[in-house]
Write a protein that holds these residues in place. Structure first.
Motif, PDB file in Angstrom:
ATOM      1  N   VAL A   6      -4.995   3.974  -4.151  1.00 57.15           N
ATOM      2  CA  VAL A   6      -4.949   2.757  -2.414  1.00 57.15           C
ATOM      3  C   VAL A   6      -7.154   2.355  -2.658  1.00 57.15           C
ATOM      4  O   VAL A   6      -6.449   1.232  -2.270  1.00 57.15           O
ATOM      5  N   ALA A   7      -7.831   3.180  -3.093  1.00 55.58           N
ATOM      6  CA  ALA A   7      -8.854   2.884  -3.204  1.00 55.58           C
ATOM      7  C   ALA A   7      -9.076   1.925  -4.126  1.00 55.58           C
ATOM      8  O   ALA A   7     -10.387   1.055  -3.896  1.00 55.58           O
ATOM      9  N   LEU A  35      -4.663   8.295  -2.490  1.00 57.63           N
ATOM     10  CA  LEU A  35      -5.764   7.402  -2.381  1.00 57.63           C
ATOM     11  C   LEU A  35      -6.838   7.368  -3.200  1.00 57.63           C
ATOM     12  O   LEU A  35      -7.623   6.385  -2.913  1.00 57.63           O
ATOM     13  N   ALA A  69       1.542   4.038  -2.617  1.00 58.25           N
ATOM     14  CA  ALA A  69       0.628   4.915  -2.207  1.00 58.25           C
ATOM     15  C   ALA A  69       2.114   6.161  -3.155  1.00 58.25           C
ATOM     16  O   ALA A  69       1.645   7.509  -3.693  1.00 58.25           O
ATOM     17  N   LEU A  91     -10.644  -0.347   3.008  1.00 55.92           N
ATOM     18  CA  LEU A  91     -10.625   0.486   2.250  1.00 55.92           C
ATOM     19  C   LEU A  91     -10.740   1.553   3.296  1.00 55.92           C
ATOM     20  O   LEU A  91      -9.208   2.622   2.964  1.00 55.92           O
ATOM     21  N   PRO A  92     -11.509   2.211   4.494  1.00 55.47           N
ATOM     22  CA  PRO A  92     -10.921   3.124   4.777  1.00 55.47           C
ATOM     23  C   PRO A  92      -9.189   3.049   6.010  1.00 55.47           C
ATOM     24  O   PRO A  92      -8.506   3.545   6.622  1.00 55.47           O
ATOM     25  N   THR A 130      -2.786   4.540   4.090  1.00 61.53           N
ATOM     26  CA  THR A 130      -1.432   5.678   3.107  1.00 61.53           C
ATOM     27  C   THR A 130      -1.495   7.401   4.058  1.00 61.53           C
ATOM     28  O   THR A 130      -0.423   8.119   4.006  1.00 61.53           O
ATOM     29  N   VAL A 131      -2.417   8.086   4.812  1.00 59.49           N
ATOM     30  CA  VAL A 131      -1.920   9.170   5.270  1.00 59.49           C
ATOM     31  C   VAL A 131      -0.953   9.059   6.347  1.00 59.49           C
ATOM     32  O   VAL A 131       0.364  10.114   6.390  1.00 59.49           O
ATOM     33  N   TRP A 177      -6.960   3.860   3.550  1.00 63.08           N
ATOM     34  CA  TRP A 177      -7.069   5.143   3.756  1.00 63.08           C
ATOM     35  C   TRP A 177      -5.889   5.871   4.924  1.00 63.08           C
ATOM     36  O   TRP A 177      -4.965   6.655   4.822  1.00 63.08           O
ATOM     37  N   THR A 223       0.327  -1.774   0.080  1.00 69.62           N
ATOM     38  CA  THR A 223      -0.593  -0.068   0.308  1.00 69.62           C
ATOM     39  C   THR A 223       0.724   1.433   0.086  1.00 69.62           C
ATOM     40  O   THR A 223       0.429   2.869  -0.909  1.00 69.62           O
TER      41      THR A 223
END
Length: 275
Positions: A187-188, A184, A151, A206-207, A213-214, A210, A147
């Protein structure tokens, strides 16, 4: 330079995947400890520690890591994971509370002792997460790391193609908001593929990815913050064409502990609320 970067990446991937799936846990933990100590030595360079200070710093860290390796077969993985989870919780709070405030105000302690302890804590949480994730499920580790790699690549290409609005110009001028949105989006799509193919069983992936990723973006910016303050372009020269090892895992450092916390929370939630 591009050819060197690609060749290095291929070699790393060729070594990483067999090690992840085939090495016994203690062998994996020992190798990851060695790589973590390399990251810690590069962190010492950010702090501009003297050679003697760096040697002591690494020696103490190596001793503690080896002591934990010795205790692991004695006390069992459950003991290891229970204590590691506490470290992951502290690391998660650091990355999601302290680091955003630091980056927003562009200020952090300049005390070498404090920063040495922080660096030790961050690298130790990385090592513990690398060990715990492999034992829990190697695919968990592979998903989280892939991931971050995905990203990073998506952010680079989206930023290069569409980048107009700077994300943090005082820290890392090359990063843009368009790059963040590109990351994002990629990654989605990755999360959707994992769900549709049955690799994961829930859309909560998914969340979760995310957030990972952040966190990876925060890790990248936090490392850039320290590099800029030390007036360094790269964290080191460990990887041909890539710079230092810390430059390649800066996004993984926050992502793995946070990912392990999310995994534990989701498992606990399933157990507590299953009918």
């Amino acid at each position: 330079m591009l050819k060197t970067r690609i060749l290095t990446a291929i070699v790393l991937l060729g070594l990483f995947l067999p090690a992840l799936f085939w090495l016994p846990l203690l062998a994996w933990a020992s190798i990851m400890l060695g790589l973590t100590l390399i990251c810690l030595s590069e962190w010492a360079g950010f702090l501009q520690l003297s050679k003697s200070q760096t040697h002591v710093y690494l020696a103490v860290s190596a001793f503690l890591g080896l002591a934990m390796l010795f205790l692991l077969p004695q006390l069992g993985f459950h003991w290891f994971f229970y204590h590691a989870l506490q470290v992951f919780a502290f690391a998660t709070a650091f990355w999601l509370i302290v680091v955003p405030v630091t980056l927003f105000f562009h200020v952090f302690s300049k005390n070498k002792g404090i920063n040495a302890i922080i660096g030790w804590g961050l690298m130790m949480s990385l090592w513990l997460a690398l060990v715990a994730a492999k034992e829990v499920n190697p695919y968990v580790l592979l998903v989280i790391i892939s991931t971050i790699w995905l990203a990073d690549s998506a952010a680079y290409f989206a930023g290069k193609q569409f980048g107009r609005h700077k994300l943090a110009p005082a820290i890392s001028p090359g990063k843009t908001w368009e790059g963040v949105f590109g990351a994002l989006l990629a990654v989605a799509i990755y999360a959707a593929v994992l769900k549709v193919t049955g690799a994961v069983s829930t859309w909560w992936i998914l969340p979760g990815l995310w957030l990972v990723t952040v966190a990876g973006i925060y890790g990248d910016l936090f490392e850039s913050f320290f590099k800029r303050r030390a007036n360094l372009k790269d964290s080191g020269q460990f990887l041909p064409g890539h710079g230092g090892l810390l430059d390649r895992v800066d996004g993984v450092i926050p992502a793995l502990p946070i990912g392990m916390c999310l995994l534990f929370w989701f498992h606990y939630w399933q157990q507590a609320y299953s009918f």
